[in-house]
Write a protein that holds these residues in place. Sequence first.
Motif, PDB file in Angstrom:
ATOM      1  N   LYS B 355      35.377  41.163  28.037  1.00 52.52           N
ATOM      2  CA  LYS B 355      36.125  42.294  28.601  1.00 52.52           C
ATOM      3  C   LYS B 355      37.632  42.002  28.602  1.00 52.52           C
ATOM      4  O   LYS B 355      38.437  42.845  28.200  1.00 52.52           O
ATOM      5  CB  LYS B 355      35.615  42.538  30.036  1.00 52.52           C
ATOM      6  N   ASP B 553      38.054  52.655  41.272  1.00 56.15           N
ATOM      7  CA  ASP B 553      37.475  51.383  40.821  1.00 56.15           C
ATOM      8  C   ASP B 553      38.088  50.888  39.517  1.00 56.15           C
ATOM      9  O   ASP B 553      38.110  49.690  39.250  1.00 56.15           O
ATOM     10  CB  ASP B 553      35.959  51.548  40.584  1.00 56.15           C
ATOM     11  N   LYS B 556      40.857  48.614  40.318  1.00 53.36           N
ATOM     12  CA  LYS B 556      40.331  47.364  40.910  1.00 53.36           C
ATOM     13  C   LYS B 556      39.786  46.447  39.826  1.00 53.36           C
ATOM     14  O   LYS B 556      39.990  45.237  39.847  1.00 53.36           O
ATOM     15  CB  LYS B 556      39.183  47.694  41.881  1.00 53.36           C
ATOM     16  N   ALA B 557      39.072  47.054  38.874  1.00 48.03           N
ATOM     17  CA  ALA B 557      38.496  46.265  37.789  1.00 48.03           C
ATOM     18  C   ALA B 557      39.603  45.640  36.934  1.00 48.03           C
ATOM     19  O   ALA B 557      39.511  44.473  36.533  1.00 48.03           O
ATOM     20  CB  ALA B 557      37.592  47.135  36.915  1.00 48.03           C
ATOM     21  N   ALA B 560      40.960  42.661  38.789  1.00 45.44           N
ATOM     22  CA  ALA B 560      40.001  41.555  38.818  1.00 45.44           C
ATOM     23  C   ALA B 560      39.892  40.909  37.438  1.00 45.44           C
ATOM     24  O   ALA B 560      39.753  39.688  37.327  1.00 45.44           O
ATOM     25  CB  ALA B 560      38.642  42.053  39.300  1.00 45.44           C
ATOM     26  N   THR B 561      39.961  41.714  36.397  1.00 43.61           N
ATOM     27  CA  THR B 561      39.884  41.148  35.043  1.00 43.61           C
ATOM     28  C   THR B 561      41.152  40.347  34.731  1.00 43.61           C
ATOM     29  O   THR B 561      41.090  39.298  34.091  1.00 43.61           O
ATOM     30  CB  THR B 561      39.663  42.268  34.004  1.00 43.61           C
TER      31      THR B 561
END
Lengths: 595, 595
Positions: B355, B553, B556-557, B560-561
Amino acid sequence: MGQYAAPIRDMQFVLHEVLNVEAELKRMPKHAALDADTINQVLEEAGKFCAEVVFPLNQSGDREGCTYEGDGVVRTPAGFKEAYRQYVEAGWPMLGCDPEFGGQGLPAFVNNALYEMLNSANQAWTMYPGLSHGVYECLHAHGTPKQKSVYLPKLIEGTWTGTMCLSEPHCGTDLGILCTKAEPNSDGSYALTGTKIFISSGEHDMAENIVHLVLARLPGAPMGIKGISLFIVPKFVPSSDGSVGERNGIKCGSIEHKMGIHGNATCVMNLDGAKGWLVGEENKGLNAMFVMMNAARLGVGMQGLSLTEVAYQNSLTYAKERLQMRSLTGPKAPDKPADPIIVHPDVRRMLLTQKAYAEAGRAFAYWAALNIDKELSHEDDAVRREAADFVALLTPVIKAFLTDNAFEGTNMAMQIYGGHGFISEWGMEQYVRDARINMIYEGTNSIQALDLLGRKIFGDMGAKLKRFGKLVTDFVEEEGIKPEMQEFINPLADIGEKVQKLTMEIGMKAMQNPDEVGAAAVPYLRTVGHLVFSYFWARMAHVALDNASSGDDFYKAKLATARFYFAKLLPETASAIRAARAGAKPMMDYDEALF
Amino acid sequence: MGQYAAPIRDMQFVLHEVLNVEAELKRMPKHAALDADTINQVLEEAGKFCAEVVFPLNQSGDREGCTYEGDGVVRTPAGFKEAYRQYVEAGWPMLGCDPEFGGQGLPAFVNNALYEMLNSANQAWTMYPGLSHGVYECLHAHGTPKQKSVYLPKLIEGTWTGTMCLSEPHCGTDLGILCTKAEPNSDGSYALTGTKIFISSGEHDMAENIVHLVLARLPGAPMGIKGISLFIVPKFVPSSDGSVGERNGIKCGSIEHKMGIHGNATCVMNLDGAKGWLVGEENKGLNAMFVMMNAARLGVGMQGLSLTEVAYQNSLTYAKERLQMRSLTGPKAPDKPADPIIVHPDVRRMLLTQKAYAEAGRAFAYWAALNIDKELSHEDDAVRREAADFVALLTPVIKAFLTDNAFEGTNMAMQIYGGHGFISEWGMEQYVRDARINMIYEGTNSIQALDLLGRKIFGDMGAKLKRFGKLVTDFVEEEGIKPEMQEFINPLADIGEKVQKLTMEIGMKAMQNPDEVGAAAVPYLRTVGHLVFSYFWARMAHVALDNASSGDDFYKAKLATARFYFAKLLPETASAIRAARAGAKPMMDYDEALF
């Protein structure tokens, strides 16, 4: 196309000069009479057989693949059956087996050397005898006297082959959820029903019978891995005179189309009330199977070494012959239209990476095999226990580190061929495809890493790791005072300390959060792999330095490869340690919904 | 089997939120009227076409492959021709082409986004239109007015496709030694004779004509790359009315059996007095071809991104569905026989690696395409020059870094599938096989690394690198004062300084010994790639922080990534820098006889 010559000199170097096996054998009563000359003769004969009989079928076997002929019948590629007949006739299956049942009783390390060569020559073909040997080992350790007398002589002769039937469609890693059933028959046998998948060598036309070792559940068995039992399920039920009797209800339903190892039949096996006999105790099948799985894991690591070696040999020849561009420092072959590509530093980096991986991998794997011999046969109980610890600790490292390296190495070999590397005819892409499975089967390399860190290291509070650490520190203390050894000893000592520190640190974190083990395991295993390789490169450099005055190029090459290893490959640990220390947070703070 | 959905939201995020393309377009007179809505419509339509028409042929095309029917005729896999007909009918080939010749005139970055989706859906199929577009670009830049009027409309319509004919059996990287001959005919055309190999899309049944761009030597041309000229050699000579005329003497002799991209015909092309027309100046063919090669290199980098994305999508679905083992921290799906494997930290590591690579790769590649648009169309000359520098500097990084990452990423996707990953039916091993060629063709990744370090960086004493460095330091200065950005800005600033220092150091050594460039180039490119990815992850994190209050989200993703990237992937540079600093000695002190 392509080439393979058994690296006899390198094998002898490891066995006789690095490991001193002849001296070690003197302390194993069973093997005390075996001398270096006999070992060398075996290596040479095996090398010839592999190069002349098995290797020529590698590419054709990949191209043709196995064929499912319907009704449970599988045909192997042209030539496979005949080569196996010759293999059996020459007695090779007997090499490492117990003389009580017809074997030749040679040590495990000799058998391992044979398998290195077989797998270099043809991994897909070698998996037929390879799995048989695993079945032999499992039955030898856990079979009843009657089971041994029926099956072992046939497996040792090679007239029967074997398989391990573990995976099912819904479970591979997680054998605890398998659901093949075994119902007791009135005659003491069991009726097995279920579906097994990914069964290597599961069906073929090379042997008169196939001995399947099958994991299944007895009625009322506990859930999970504590309710799994092991059964012998032969393709043909043996008659009392040793001949094959009635066809059993275990049948190949289809074979898989795969990325590589096309010459080996990967079978779906359907069991429909197939007759089986319990091996070992009820519900303790996994323990019995672990004997075979550990042997198989070492075997898969060897497959990695084997492919690294053969890919290296081919890419080296190509790098010396292919003319392309001039050296950045001026023409090296001014009489030719371009220089051979071996003049370019990056081509050399790719060659030397393969070479350094193959040679350290061989030292490591042969040393591990020697420890199996010590574990089984050494006269001193303390040595036996120590050897068993080494084998248990490092089996996952051999499996994962050597197969990861092999994927990198075969890819480098392919890259050296440029566009030709991608073309099937040249044979290099096959090595990459074949090497890829080794990172998956017999437990994925992630599972190996968990086994190393979670079970083998934290399982005994680091006791086994300390034993290996002592080997390293003893060597460091002994050799560290010699000025000419310092370029090898210093980085070895350094990585040894780093592994120790890293292990402590992860251990502390894991007490708070078990996910820390899973998060660190893969880069941790890479780091331990490099500790082991540093140790063996330092030992090999030591032998080479002792022989420096001989003027033999072989020792010069060993020293130069050792220097390459420490300069260019060991630095991987700088990243691996950082990645291991990064902990579980970057993965586990990530809510599943965010993916 | 398998799935692909165009990652529209991620593409829009990069284009509109990270790169602000609408604002940028305002300063390109040619594109000033183009708005975000139109771009989004194109993305959605293209995404649908790729998922519905092109993707379903990916696995079947791999299985069937191309067929050489004899006498120069090649049949593509079932469905390829019909999908191409639909592609042409929908007008997709026109998207990024010059309206003067029938194109739609959209910016390069929109065309790149189209190609990301096409290649995710089916790389082998996409290489037919992909090479045509390269031929279009080369002729658009270097063709005579007459050549343009004859060929461009057909290429833009898509009724004719194109190829680049460079390699010969004895030369790929080293075009200086090619020997196809071009003899002048009396009518101003040339007669070309020779053999070209590895010609992607060289022959097929999808278009009425194929326009080959062929490198060859004129009589008496200087040796080496300064004696190479470029020719148009059409399969059928165009008649004056635009229809196809006589069959030309360029014919496919055979097609290669390859590791991957089976659906694309890789042809041996035999030229036997084939009629050709000079493109550009005599003996300057390589300059003209470089236009096409640079576009192709960006295109190959995109292929890497595409495969990373589609493999990620599939492995994510599998990781959520496959039940195997329990989480080390206790059951997460107690109602099921086991937890989905996404609970395991190492599975998440493999998912997040893919990802993080896909998302930074997309930002990088789209930014590069936007710079191509700026280079071609920006109103400000200084911006045009700066953009040209960015493109020149980073083309080899896009090509090599994105394709190396894609090989790692697709292998991780396959690993997540365990044993099923190795089975063709599941489709994951095809991504690995397809991804492998991208590291080789259009200049191997070693050659890209030499191009970056030797030509692009040392060629102008680091001027282009400094330009990119200034982008980074400006961003660091601007954002470094915000406390919430420090976790991203600090490692970015750090890797920026390290690249600068490393470049200086290698530069000093290279003045003594040119082999130092070749020795350091590959790990150096990896390091620069991470500098670029750090920059884009910091920029993406910045956008995500700005939108944190939305509660979406998606942001947020992204955050986090970004954190995962800095914690787990950037540390690769610790090893890469050490390997680059190790210098030429470990390889070049190694006498050839010792290998």
